[in-house]
Design an enzyme around this catalytic site. Structure first.
Site, short mmCIF file in Angstrom:
data_model
loop_
_atom_site.label_atom_id
_atom_site.label_comp_id
_atom_site.label_asym_id
_atom_site.label_seq_id
_atom_site.Cartn_x
_atom_site.Cartn_y
_atom_site.Cartn_z
N CYS A 92 74.41 58.34 34.60
CA CYS A 92 74.85 57.27 33.70
C CYS A 92 75.13 55.97 34.47
O CYS A 92 76.03 55.91 35.31
CB CYS A 92 76.10 57.72 32.96
SG CYS A 92 76.76 56.47 31.86
N GLU A 143 72.37 64.79 6.62
CA GLU A 143 72.09 63.58 7.40
C GLU A 143 72.50 62.32 6.63
O GLU A 143 73.00 61.37 7.22
CB GLU A 143 70.59 63.51 7.77
CG GLU A 143 70.18 64.51 8.83
CD GLU A 143 70.93 64.33 10.15
OE1 GLU A 143 71.23 63.18 10.52
OE2 GLU A 143 71.26 65.34 10.78
#
Ligand code: SF4
Length: 369
Positions: free
Chosen positions: A225, A54
């Site tokens: 969306c 990460e």
């Protein structure tokens, strides 16, 4: 309830619940079929490996991270091994990946985990966020992937996806806009399937919902969306207000002696903190005078190497590499903060990218002779 959710009115909360009921399942189904499932850090639940990936993936593409991730874990296979390593070794392995504060924070965090958590990666959100270099989104991603906990992420790619899906205007770097996006991230979070959902958000942002020309026809949440429905995919997210970055210049003194170059350790704070660099001087300084005053040595200047342009977040830097031959070096080589290394040794040290570029130029020049 997180404070950021309190600003959502009941009607829109109901609409978001309906959206969430469709959003997460569509994303999870898509991730399993089309997402990335074979990356090296996805083959383990070891929180150290997940954490490392990460951090490396911040500001860096997956393809660039993979070799660094493998080398790092090979050299420092555990948090304890990383904590016990000299900072120079950690920075050397990070060399070329950029944003070196990530490596210094990783190293410091490993030492904190050893001293304060008995070497085990903490599992509570606040304890993870208290570690250097770990923000809210990174902490949540680690907890989701390593421990299967529930938490919303909001990295750069996810901000783009959510700004488009929810039609949120405003630059996401502004606190008020980021707060809206966090609210959406939390409201859309499913109760189960957190790993695939979180990975799906990341994958969608990285592969389909690209900054330019998103591939909406392949998108699993196309029908939900707002940006796609209203033809605003090119406008959202709102770009950062443009600001012309200042241009600076500096000279790097490439002192050479018997096939070696002189490197100087940078202070631990500031640009290239803790890395080995060529000594710097004002771009319009007289290199001969600088060497005489700073090191008490006579130098013979060689032809300057091509200028290296380097971009930082807050300014652009033109680096003028000035080679100079030193016949004798009166100071002891072991003087702290200064080191003479062969060009090959220097390339393997913890050096920033422009220094690597100058070393390559030196190698190229000596081959042409
Ligand atoms: Fe992004 Fe297009 Fe999908 Fe909307 S429909 S989330 S803009 S890829």
């Amino acid at each position: 309830m997180p404070r950021s959710q309190q600003s959502v009115n009941p009607a829109s909360r109901e609409a978001i619940r309906a959206l969430a009921a469709a959003f997460a399942p569509a994303l999870i189904k898509w991730q399993k079929k089309h997402g990335r499932n074979d990356l090296p850090w996805q083959q383990t639940r070891d929180p150290y490996a997940v954490w490392l990936s990460e951090i490396m993936l911040q500001q860096t593409k997956v393809s660039a991270v993979i070799p660094y991730f493998r080398r790092f874990l090979e050299r420092f296979p555990t948090i304890a091994a990383l904590a016990a390593a000299p900072e120079d070794d950690v920075l050397a392995l990070w060399s070329g990946l950029g944003y070196y504060s990530r490596a210094r924070n990783l190293h410091r965090a490993a030492q904190i985990i050893v001293t304060e958590h008995g070497g085990g990666f903490p599992q509570a959100m606040d304890a993870v966020m208290a570690l250097p270099g770990i923000g809210r989104s990174t902490a949540a991603a680690i907890l989701v992937f390593a421990f299967g906990k529930r938490g919303a992420i909001l990295d750069g790619n996810v901000k783009r996806v959510l700004a488009r899906v929810r039609g949120i205007t405003g630059y996401p770097g502004e606190n008020a806009v980021a707060a809206q996006l966090w609210t959406q991230a939390e409201l859309l979070l499913p109760k189960t399937g957190l790993r695939a959902y979180t990975q799906g958000l990341m994958d969608l942002g990285a592969t389909v919902c690209a900054r330019r020309n998103p591939r909406c026809t392949e998108c699993p949440v196309q029908t939900m969306c707002i940006a796609q429905r209203t033809g605003r995919t090119a406008e959202l997210p709102t770009p950062k207000p443009r600001k012309t970055l200042p241009q600076r210049r500096t000279m790097m003194l490439v002192l050479q002696r018997a096939g070696e170059v002189l490197l100087e350790k940078r202070p631990s704070s500031g640009i290239w903190g803790g890395l080995w660099c060529f000594p710097v001087a004002d771009s319009d300084a007289d290199a001969v005078t600088v060497c005489a005053q700073r090191y008490g040595v006579q130098v013979e200047l060689r032809e300057a190497l091509p200028v290296i342009a380097h971009g930082f977040t807050h300014y652009h830097l033109d680096i003028l590499p000035q080679p100079a031959q030193v016949s004798s070096w009166p100071r002891r080589a072991a003087e702290p903060g200064l080191i003479w290394l062969s060009v090959e040794e220097a390339k393997a040290a913890a050096i920033p990218t422009p220094v690597r570029g100058i070393l390559e130029q030196l190698i190229g020049r000596s081959r042409r002779r």
